[in-house]
Design an enzyme around this catalytic site. Structure first.
Site, PDB file in Angstrom:
ATOM      1  N   LYS A 291       0.820  -1.217   0.000  1.00  0.00           N
ATOM      2  CA  LYS A 291       0.000   0.000   0.000  1.00  0.00           C
ATOM      3  C   LYS A 291       0.852   1.265   0.000  1.00  0.00           C
ATOM      4  CE  LYS A 291      -1.714   1.351   3.755  1.00  0.00           C
ATOM      5  NZ  LYS A 291      -2.377   1.221   5.060  1.00  0.00           N
TER       6      LYS A 291
ATOM      7  N   ARG B 211     -11.045   0.774  10.219  1.00  0.00           N
ATOM      8  CA  ARG B 211     -10.489  -0.471  10.729  1.00  0.00           C
ATOM      9  C   ARG B 211     -11.546  -1.410  11.291  1.00  0.00           C
ATOM     10  NH1 ARG B 211      -4.862  -0.365  11.304  1.00  0.00           N
ATOM     11  NH2 ARG B 211      -4.016   1.740  11.410  1.00  0.00           N
TER      12      ARG B 211
ATOM     13  N   ARG C  88      13.069  -9.041   3.738  1.00  0.00           N
ATOM     14  CA  ARG C  88      13.702  -7.745   3.479  1.00  0.00           C
ATOM     15  C   ARG C  88      15.016  -7.590   4.232  1.00  0.00           C
ATOM     16  NH1 ARG C  88       9.293  -3.555   5.031  1.00  0.00           N
ATOM     17  NH2 ARG C  88      10.555  -1.974   4.013  1.00  0.00           N
TER      18      ARG C  88
ATOM     19  N   ARG D  41      15.113  -6.306   8.356  1.00  0.00           N
ATOM     20  CA  ARG D  41      14.394  -5.070   8.644  1.00  0.00           C
ATOM     21  C   ARG D  41      13.049  -5.306   9.302  1.00  0.00           C
ATOM     22  NH1 ARG D  41      14.131  -1.549   3.517  1.00  0.00           N
ATOM     23  NH2 ARG D  41      12.694  -0.489   4.896  1.00  0.00           N
TER      24      ARG D  41
ATOM     25  N   ARG E 157      -0.541 -11.455  12.863  1.00  0.00           N
ATOM     26  CA  ARG E 157      -0.897 -10.104  12.429  1.00  0.00           C
ATOM     27  C   ARG E 157      -1.685 -10.146  11.118  1.00  0.00           C
ATOM     28  NH1 ARG E 157       1.977  -5.520  10.552  1.00  0.00           N
ATOM     29  NH2 ARG E 157       3.869  -6.635  10.020  1.00  0.00           N
TER      30      ARG E 157
END
Ligand SMILES: [Zn+2]
Length: 214
Positions: free
Chosen positions: A14, A86, A125, A160, A171
């Site tokens: 996003k 949300r 990453r 990262r 999550r």
């Protein structure tokens, strides 16, 4: 171009797509930024928000709506709504507000990505501790030539992500579960567009632009 509400699971890309729309002149409405902005203005509302956050509490929907309303009342361009709604309650409140303000020129875009792909993007990453170059150990075209060493300057690469596989999975799955009713809500209003967000940011951005073209 039309305004957009993004529904995007973690690592769906996003941020990258939003930035491309901002470069085209979109106004970015992010709840986090709005709260920080209000606090820095030291307005009455800002001081109230600062107090709530200092105590570690969540800012109420009413306050967030007050801020969104201010932004939407002063629109000079199309907008991206980021990190909101949300919950289904927020989606309904937002719907009411947009109706009141007679704003209908928007679409809702769900950036669809599966857990495995999102996990590879997020957990793979790496970045160079010296020059900041970015890599991803899961993708051939983004891997460093030598494991954990920067192609450009030879320094070490560091991970990262604050997540491990388990925390990322929780999550991600929580996001998908919490957003199912929001998705249904916009589907019933014929506003929802599902986009395959796994085809790379260029392709995905093109598809987003096609949807938002008037
Ligand atoms: Zn480097």
């Amino acid at each position: 171009m039309k305004s957009v509400i993004f529904i995007a699971p973690p690592a769906a890309g996003k941020g990258t797509i939003s930035q491309k729309l901002i470069d085209l002149g979109y106004m970015h409405i992010s709840t986090g930024d709005m709260l920080r902005e209000e606090i820095s203005k030291k307005s009455k509302l800002g001081l109230e928000i600062e107090d709530i956050m200092a105590k570690g509490n969540l800012v109420s929907d009413e306050i967030v709506f007050e801020l969104i309303k201010n932004k939407l009342n002063n629109l000079k361009s199309s907008f991206i709504l980021d990190g909101f709604p949300r919950t289904i309650n927020q989606a309904q409140m937002l719907d009411k507000l947009l109706n009141e303000l007679k704003i209908d020129n928007y679409e809702v875009i769900y950036l669809d990505i599966n857990l495995e792909e999102a996990m590879h993007r997020a957990l793979g990453r790496l970045s160079c501790e010296k020059c900041g170059a970015g890599y991803n150990k899961y993708y051939d075209q983004m891997k460093p030539k030598v494991d954990n060493i920067c192609d450009k300057c030879g320094s070490n690469l560091i991970g990262r992500s604050d997540d491990n596989e388990e925390s990322f999975k929780v999550r991600f799955e929580t996001f998908v579960k919490n957003n199912a009713p929001i998705k249904e809500f916009y589907e019933s209003k014929n506003k929802l567009h599902m986009i395959d967000a796994t085809k790379g940011s260029e392709k995905t951005t093109e598809e987003v632009k096609e949807i938002l073209n008037d």
